[in-house]
Design a protein around this motif. Structure first.
Motif, mmCIF file in Angstrom:
data_model
loop_
_atom_site.group_PDB
_atom_site.id
_atom_site.type_symbol
_atom_site.label_atom_id
_atom_site.label_comp_id
_atom_site.label_asym_id
_atom_site.label_seq_id
_atom_site.Cartn_x
_atom_site.Cartn_y
_atom_site.Cartn_z
ATOM 1 N N ARG A 18 57.656 54.479 -80.738
ATOM 2 C CA ARG A 18 58.409 54.619 -79.381
ATOM 3 C C ARG A 18 59.777 53.734 -79.238
ATOM 4 N N PHE A 19 60.834 54.488 -79.021
ATOM 5 C CA PHE A 19 62.106 53.999 -78.820
ATOM 6 C C PHE A 19 62.903 53.708 -80.045
ATOM 7 N N THR A 20 62.267 54.507 -81.146
ATOM 8 C CA THR A 20 62.907 54.157 -82.569
ATOM 9 C C THR A 20 63.488 55.462 -83.048
ATOM 10 N N ASN A 27 63.824 62.451 -80.695
ATOM 11 C CA ASN A 27 64.738 63.206 -82.076
ATOM 12 C C ASN A 27 65.004 64.656 -81.862
ATOM 13 N N ARG A 28 64.486 65.095 -80.845
ATOM 14 C CA ARG A 28 64.500 66.708 -80.687
ATOM 15 C C ARG A 28 66.111 67.041 -80.792
ATOM 16 N N ALA A 100 62.671 59.709 -89.859
ATOM 17 C CA ALA A 100 63.534 60.477 -88.723
ATOM 18 C C ALA A 100 63.971 59.420 -87.781
ATOM 19 N N ALA A 101 63.362 58.304 -87.760
ATOM 20 C CA ALA A 101 63.933 57.135 -86.907
ATOM 21 C C ALA A 101 65.153 56.524 -87.565
ATOM 22 N N ASP A 102 65.258 56.335 -88.778
ATOM 23 C CA ASP A 102 66.346 55.940 -89.512
ATOM 24 C C ASP A 102 67.523 57.030 -89.465
ATOM 25 N N CYS A 103 67.402 58.262 -89.393
ATOM 26 C CA CYS A 103 68.500 59.111 -89.177
ATOM 27 C C CYS A 103 68.886 58.946 -87.918
#
Length: 108
Positions: A18-20, A27-28, A100-103
């Protein structure tokens, strides 16, 4: 030993990311759609409901029967093989939650 993927595990992963940017709602807008990958075969499966329609969140119901280990009394998948991991698809490529969080973080 790898842990079986369950609805409860998906919930815990959502809380952990959450929040990443590692969850669907965050990320949608960056073009990610929820998916699963079977790490033993490399096969990637978009997240689908039991009827085969795409859903905007991780749902075990649309995974192939050969990945499902347990169903509830209504026939919904509640546990799949431990080789299955939740992640995302973007432009035909699979991303783990962390990727995905990193992107998403790099796009901010």
């Amino acid at each position: 030993m790898a842990r079986v993927m369950t609805r409860q595990r998906l919930h815990r992963e959502n809380l952990a990311y959450r929040f990443t940017g590692g969850v669907s709602q965050e990320n949608r807008c960056s073009g990610f759609t929820p998916a699963f990958r079977d790490t033993s075969t490399g096969m990637v499966y978009p997240s689908l409901c039991g009827t085969g329609s795409p859903v905007p969140f991780h749902c075990l119901d649309g995974l192939p029967d050969d990945l499902v280990l347990q169903r509830d009394c209504n026939g919904a998948a509640c546990a799949v093989k431990p080789t299955v991991e939740a992640g995302f698809l973007r432009d035909g490529q699979f991303f783990t939650r962390q990727q995905a969080a990193d992107c998403v973080a790099a796009e901010e």
